[in-house]
Design a protein around this motif. Structure first.
Motif, PDB file in Angstrom:
ATOM      1  N   PRO A  87       1.372   0.116  -2.140  1.00 22.76           N
ATOM      2  CA  PRO A  87       2.070  -0.704  -3.036  1.00 22.76           C
ATOM      3  C   PRO A  87       1.069  -2.269  -3.679  1.00 22.76           C
ATOM      4  CG  PRO A  87       2.621   0.501  -0.820  1.00 22.76           C
ATOM      5  CD  PRO A  87       1.430   0.483  -0.652  1.00 22.76           C
ATOM      6  N   SER A  88       0.437  -2.605  -2.873  1.00 22.54           N
ATOM      7  CA  SER A  88      -0.507  -4.302  -3.057  1.00 22.54           C
ATOM      8  C   SER A  88      -1.512  -3.833  -4.624  1.00 22.54           C
ATOM      9  CB  SER A  88      -1.141  -4.060  -2.444  1.00 22.54           C
ATOM     10  OG  SER A  88      -0.518  -4.856  -0.977  1.00 22.54           O
ATOM     11  N   GLU A  89      -1.525  -2.615  -4.555  1.00 24.92           N
ATOM     12  CA  GLU A  89      -2.469  -2.678  -5.853  1.00 24.92           C
ATOM     13  C   GLU A  89      -1.054  -2.199  -7.106  1.00 24.92           C
ATOM     14  OE1 GLU A  89      -6.106  -0.396  -3.692  1.00 24.92           O
ATOM     15  OE2 GLU A  89      -5.102   0.875  -5.421  1.00 24.92           O
ATOM     16  N   ILE A 103       1.698  -4.537  -7.370  1.00 24.24           N
ATOM     17  CA  ILE A 103       2.637  -4.795  -7.420  1.00 24.24           C
ATOM     18  C   ILE A 103       0.631  -5.975  -8.255  1.00 24.24           C
ATOM     19  CG2 ILE A 103       3.452  -6.971  -6.353  1.00 24.24           C
ATOM     20  CD1 ILE A 103       4.029  -4.951  -4.488  1.00 24.24           C
ATOM     21  N   CYS A 104       0.343  -5.784  -7.982  1.00 24.35           N
ATOM     22  CA  CYS A 104      -1.515  -6.436  -8.411  1.00 24.35           C
ATOM     23  C   CYS A 104      -1.551  -6.048  -9.940  1.00 24.35           C
ATOM     24  CB  CYS A 104      -2.507  -6.599  -7.899  1.00 24.35           C
ATOM     25  SG  CYS A 104      -2.959  -7.229  -6.335  1.00 24.35           S
ATOM     26  N   HIS A 105      -1.574  -5.107 -10.151  1.00 26.35           N
ATOM     27  CA  HIS A 105      -1.354  -4.787 -11.480  1.00 26.35           C
ATOM     28  C   HIS A 105      -0.100  -4.925 -12.048  1.00 26.35           C
ATOM     29  CE1 HIS A 105      -2.515  -1.743 -14.456  1.00 26.35           C
ATOM     30  NE2 HIS A 105      -1.337  -1.380 -14.897  1.00 26.35           N
ATOM     31  N   ILE A 106       0.608  -4.439 -11.878  1.00 26.50           N
ATOM     32  CA  ILE A 106       2.194  -5.713 -12.433  1.00 26.50           C
ATOM     33  C   ILE A 106       1.724  -6.754 -13.297  1.00 26.50           C
ATOM     34  CG2 ILE A 106       4.254  -6.093 -13.002  1.00 26.50           C
ATOM     35  CD1 ILE A 106       4.531  -2.784 -10.860  1.00 26.50           C
ATOM     36  N   LEU A 107       1.309  -7.612 -12.466  1.00 28.43           N
ATOM     37  CA  LEU A 107       0.833  -9.246 -12.300  1.00 28.43           C
ATOM     38  C   LEU A 107       0.155  -8.964 -13.271  1.00 28.43           C
ATOM     39  CD1 LEU A 107       1.077 -10.442  -8.263  1.00 28.43           C
ATOM     40  CD2 LEU A 107       2.695 -10.986 -10.900  1.00 28.43           C
ATOM     41  N   LYS A 108      -1.084  -8.308 -13.182  1.00 28.99           N
ATOM     42  CA  LYS A 108      -2.205  -8.116 -13.757  1.00 28.99           C
ATOM     43  C   LYS A 108      -1.704  -8.475 -16.014  1.00 28.99           C
ATOM     44  CE  LYS A 108      -6.609  -7.081 -11.066  1.00 28.99           C
ATOM     45  NZ  LYS A 108      -6.813  -6.433 -10.183  1.00 28.99           N
ATOM     46  N   GLU A 109      -0.278  -7.646 -16.071  1.00 28.49           N
ATOM     47  CA  GLU A 109      -0.077  -6.798 -16.736  1.00 28.49           C
ATOM     48  C   GLU A 109       0.832  -8.595 -17.808  1.00 28.49           C
ATOM     49  OE1 GLU A 109       0.566  -4.590 -19.110  1.00 28.49           O
ATOM     50  OE2 GLU A 109      -1.954  -4.460 -18.411  1.00 28.49           O
ATOM     51  N   ASP A 142      13.140  -3.155  -1.675  1.00 24.57           N
ATOM     52  CA  ASP A 142      13.691  -1.782  -2.638  1.00 24.57           C
ATOM     53  C   ASP A 142      12.508  -2.064  -3.548  1.00 24.57           C
ATOM     54  OD1 ASP A 142      14.778  -5.319  -3.722  1.00 24.57           O
ATOM     55  OD2 ASP A 142      16.658  -4.054  -4.793  1.00 24.57           O
ATOM     56  N   LEU A 143      11.451  -3.413  -4.092  1.00 21.77           N
ATOM     57  CA  LEU A 143      11.155  -3.780  -4.612  1.00 21.77           C
ATOM     58  C   LEU A 143       9.502  -2.687  -4.511  1.00 21.77           C
ATOM     59  CD1 LEU A 143      10.765  -6.824  -6.596  1.00 21.77           C
ATOM     60  CD2 LEU A 143      11.967  -4.237  -7.690  1.00 21.77           C
ATOM     61  N   TYR A 144       9.029  -3.087  -3.092  1.00 19.94           N
ATOM     62  CA  TYR A 144       8.688  -2.356  -2.148  1.00 19.94           C
ATOM     63  C   TYR A 144       8.171  -0.903  -2.513  1.00 19.94           C
ATOM     64  CZ  TYR A 144       4.834  -1.797   1.722  1.00 19.94           C
ATOM     65  OH  TYR A 144       3.533  -1.871   2.567  1.00 19.94           O
ATOM     66  N   LYS A 145       9.472  -0.408  -2.181  1.00 21.34           N
ATOM     67  CA  LYS A 145       9.813   0.590  -1.405  1.00 21.34           C
ATOM     68  C   LYS A 145       9.591   1.542  -3.144  1.00 21.34           C
ATOM     69  CE  LYS A 145      13.048   1.750   2.360  1.00 21.34           C
ATOM     70  NZ  LYS A 145      13.624   1.186   2.832  1.00 21.34           N
ATOM     71  N   ALA A 146       9.884   0.622  -4.339  1.00 21.72           N
ATOM     72  CA  ALA A 146       9.593   1.453  -5.307  1.00 21.72           C
ATOM     73  C   ALA A 146       8.232   1.358  -5.986  1.00 21.72           C
ATOM     74  CB  ALA A 146      10.599   0.237  -6.937  1.00 21.72           C
ATOM     75  N   ALA A 147       7.266   0.393  -5.313  1.00 20.84           N
ATOM     76  CA  ALA A 147       5.763   0.398  -5.496  1.00 20.84           C
ATOM     77  C   ALA A 147       5.061   1.958  -4.683  1.00 20.84           C
ATOM     78  CB  ALA A 147       5.151  -0.687  -4.861  1.00 20.84           C
ATOM     79  N   GLU A 186       6.795   3.912  -4.215  1.00 21.36           N
ATOM     80  CA  GLU A 186       7.592   5.883  -4.653  1.00 21.36           C
ATOM     81  C   GLU A 186       6.192   5.859  -5.566  1.00 21.36           C
ATOM     82  OE1 GLU A 186      11.354   6.567  -5.903  1.00 21.36           O
ATOM     83  OE2 GLU A 186      11.956   6.204  -4.991  1.00 21.36           O
ATOM     84  N   ILE A 187       5.565   4.735  -6.543  1.00 22.48           N
ATOM     85  CA  ILE A 187       4.452   4.988  -7.129  1.00 22.48           C
ATOM     86  C   ILE A 187       3.270   5.803  -7.206  1.00 22.48           C
ATOM     87  CG2 ILE A 187       3.403   3.558  -9.345  1.00 22.48           C
ATOM     88  CD1 ILE A 187       6.218   1.869  -9.844  1.00 22.48           C
ATOM     89  N   VAL A 188       3.060   5.074  -5.494  1.00 25.07           N
ATOM     90  CA  VAL A 188       1.562   5.635  -5.257  1.00 25.07           C
ATOM     91  C   VAL A 188       1.846   6.605  -4.157  1.00 25.07           C
ATOM     92  CG1 VAL A 188       0.604   4.902  -3.179  1.00 25.07           C
ATOM     93  CG2 VAL A 188       1.566   3.139  -4.143  1.00 25.07           C
ATOM     94  N   MET A 189       2.606   7.204  -4.230  1.00 29.84           N
ATOM     95  CA  MET A 189       3.267   9.033  -3.668  1.00 29.84           C
ATOM     96  C   MET A 189       3.246   9.791  -5.285  1.00 29.84           C
ATOM     97  SD  MET A 189       5.861   9.100  -1.301  1.00 29.84           S
ATOM     98  CE  MET A 189       6.945   7.884  -0.951  1.00 29.84           C
ATOM     99  N   GLN A 190       4.039   8.668  -6.534  1.00 27.98           N
ATOM    100  CA  GLN A 190       3.746  10.311  -7.212  1.00 27.98           C
ATOM    101  C   GLN A 190       2.558   9.987  -8.460  1.00 27.98           C
ATOM    102  OE1 GLN A 190       7.537   8.341  -9.312  1.00 27.98           O
ATOM    103  NE2 GLN A 190       8.810   8.940  -7.658  1.00 27.98           N
ATOM    104  N   THR A 191       1.561   9.103  -7.904  1.00 26.52           N
ATOM    105  CA  THR A 191       0.671   8.899  -9.064  1.00 26.52           C
ATOM    106  C   THR A 191      -0.843   9.299  -8.172  1.00 26.52           C
ATOM    107  OG1 THR A 191       0.250   6.856  -9.038  1.00 26.52           O
ATOM    108  CG2 THR A 191       1.954   7.733 -11.086  1.00 26.52           C
ATOM    109  N   GLU A 192      -2.045   8.923  -9.367  1.00 25.82           N
ATOM    110  CA  GLU A 192      -2.968   9.139  -8.705  1.00 25.82           C
ATOM    111  C   GLU A 192      -3.649   8.006  -8.279  1.00 25.82           C
ATOM    112  OE1 GLU A 192      -5.287  12.981  -9.890  1.00 25.82           O
ATOM    113  OE2 GLU A 192      -4.018  14.274  -8.130  1.00 25.82           O
TER     114      GLU A 192
END
Lengths: 69, 509
Positions: free
Chosen positions: A30-32, A34-40, A12-17, A19-25
């Protein structure tokens, strides 16, 4: 040591990621996302703001203000 | 009702205990007129009440568990890394306002390097590495500051760098004392001159300016009978407050806030000696020799100072800093230590946890019990002479909520008024344990330290006239400022909008 490693995340988290890929540029995969969130979450990851000399200078300056630590 | 412009004036460690009597004596006419016209309240700090986390909570409206700043350093791996603006994990008022197309002027926030690229002007403050670094936005602003003789802070001024140095001239030499006051007042004056210049060039909506001289002076010049040095600086700030009040255009609200309060210190509490006494910390062997050197050095300096030798010049040298540094840390035998305080500026104790610290020895399943027992012991600690409690200890989860709580020290300490907290390990362990791990402060040492409640003032168009019974919290400032500017308050801010102080019609912006 390799630059990258595989980790498992709940679907479900992967699918949420996805969706973020589809909604933004901002992200291509999805890996990007997740990496962004981890960097935060891990501030040290992107920390190289001060040079070694600047670090020492700032520490001395804090000490000069009476902060003994 | 139109949305407001907001001016936030930060005064580091502003102490109600000083300001109220000076207002009553007519020494601070502008503070007095603000108190008569608007709201005055005590401002509760974060736990522990330290400069970096508290200022960031003021401007983000979030507790340190969310914004991620707990100290001037990050230290979990026995190394100290000075934090930067990149470590802050929350947005400041000026960033949120800028995103909503508001124009901002930000001068001297701490932990502000590299500078934020704001919708307006930004001048970095504490933890800026040097005058050569790009500490302004836009970059070109730096050249104007040079022409103005702008000072980032007293610690960057040659000859004025050392508080230890300054403390040796305390109350002894009237000329030196006046010079010191002039330097601090000059820095504050130029800061206001800069605000005046920038505000005349920009149709601003939000201004932030912070004055840190009060904190620097109060640590060393606090005296129950004669606070002359501090008083003269507050009088200057009062004059500057009068100048800033001229920014009022009939649609502006002013907020004054301090990151913490201040109170005198009579005793130092040696937390690492306390831990060692309970078998939780072992000092490295070299600690003993270093302590003897430190004691000897201090005695010699006092003798030289008494004989009229310009000790302050010697103490301000780079050599003196390096020597002091080499004598100070680390004193800890990590492989035999379960808990320790590493930096005084964290007011925090770390558990030496396996797989977290490089030489951690505490198992994960032992962690909670060990932490609870240390907290219990600390909370039961009293001054054997007076029976007073010395500190209050908390687990990090008790005081912080948020994604970054795991970066905080495991235990957080708030010293009770009259006490400071020292990480140094003393060699006179038996004597010190008998004295409750405390020692009287001596001449030349800090004689005042942070307390939990500082100063809050608010006045201007649409603001009530009241003296609040209850303290407000540092995290309340950001949501209040955003609301006054007609902006939405992010849901994850911890503070509340101070609607009690806003007239109803103004509240419905």
């Amino acid at each position: 040591m390799p630059d990258q490693i595989q980790v498992a995340v709940p679907i479900d988290l992967y699918k949420a990621a996805e969706e973020i890929v589809m909604q933004t540029e901002n992200y291509k995969t999805p890996s990007e996302v997740i990496c962004h969130i981890l960097k935060e979450f891990v501030p040290e990851h992107n920390q190289r703001v001060y040079s070694a000399d600047e670090q020492n200078e700032l520490k001395e300056r804090l000490r000069s203000l009476g902060y003994l630590g | 009702m139109k949305t407001k412009r907001v001016v936030f004036i930060g005064i580091d460690g502003a102490a109600m205990e000083l300001i109220e009597p000076w207002m009553a004596q007519g020494l601070l006419p502008n503070f007095s007129s603000v108190a008569r016209a608007g709201v005055t309240a005590r401002l509760r700090s974060v736990i522990p009440p330290m400069t970096a986390p508290s200022w960031i909570s003021i401007t983000t409206g979030k507790n340190p568990g969310k914004h991620g700043i707990f100290d001037f350093y990050r230290t979990a791996d026995y190394q100290k890394r000075v934090v930067s603006s990149k470590d802050i994990r929350a947005q400041h008022i000026w960033q949120l306002a800028g995103e909503a197309s508001k124009k901002v002027i930000v001068v001297n926030p701490p932990v502000s390097f590299p500078p934020d690229e704001v919708n307006g002007f930004f001048v970095g403050g504490m933890l800026t590495p040097s005058y050569e670094s790009d500490y302004t936005y836009p970059k070109s602003l730096k050249n104007e500051l040079k022409e103005l003789g702008y000072s980032i802070g007293v610690e960057l001024d040659p000859g004025m760098r050392s508080n230890y140095a300054r403390s040796f001239v305390m109350n002894k030499n009237p000329k030196q004392r006046q010079k010191l006051i002039d330097v601090f007042n000059g820095i504050a004056e130029r800061r206001v001159a800069l605000i005046e210049q920038l505000s005349s060039r920009l149709a601003w909506d939000f201004i932030y300016v912070m004055f840190e001289g009060t904190d620097r002076l109060q640590h060393y010049y606090w005296d129950k009978d004669d606070c002359y040095v501090i008083r003269e600086h507050y009088r200057k700030l009062d004059e500057l407050l009068g100048r800033l009040m001229k920014l009022q255009d009939g649609n502006t609200v002013f907020l004054v806030g301090s990151d913490h309060g201040f109170g005198s210190v009579d005793y130092k509490f040696f937390v690492n000696n306390f831990l060692a006494h309970h078998g939780l910390l072992v000092a490295a062997k070299q600690a003993e020799h270093k302590n003897i050197f430190l004691k000897l050095g201090k005695t010699l300096l006092n003798l030289f100072a008494k004989a009229g030798f310009p000790v302050q010049r010697l103490l301000a040298t780079r050599f003196a800093f390096r020597l002091y540094k080499s004598l100070y840390l680390p004193f800890i035998d990590w492989q035999n230590t379960k808990a320790y305080m590493f930096t005084e500026t964290s007011r925090g104790i770390w558990i030496n946890l396996k797989n977290r610290q490089p030489q951690g020895i505490v198992d994960k399943n032992e962690y909670r019990q060990l932490r609870d027992s240390i907290i219990k012991k600390l909370n039961g600690l009293t001054n054997p002479r007076t029976g007073e409690k010395i500190v209050s200890a908390y687990s990090r989860e008790e005081v912080y909520k948020g994604l970054h709580t795991h970066n905080a020290p495991d235990i957080l300490l708030v010293s009770h008024e009259g006490y400071s907290i020292e990480p140094i390990i003393r060699v006179n362990a038996v004597e010190l344990a008998a004295a409750g791990f405390i020692e009287k402060t001596s001449v030349g040492e800090r004689n005042a330290d942070h307390t939990m409640e500082g100063l809050f003032m608010m006045w201007g168009v649409g603001i009530k006239n009241a003296k609040a019974d209850k303290a407000v919290h540092v995290t309340d400032i950001a949501p209040t400022a955003l609301t006054l500017m007609g902006l939405d308050v992010p849901k994850d801010m911890d503070g509340r909008v101070l609607t009690d102080f806003i007239l109803e019609e103004a509240h419905r912006l």
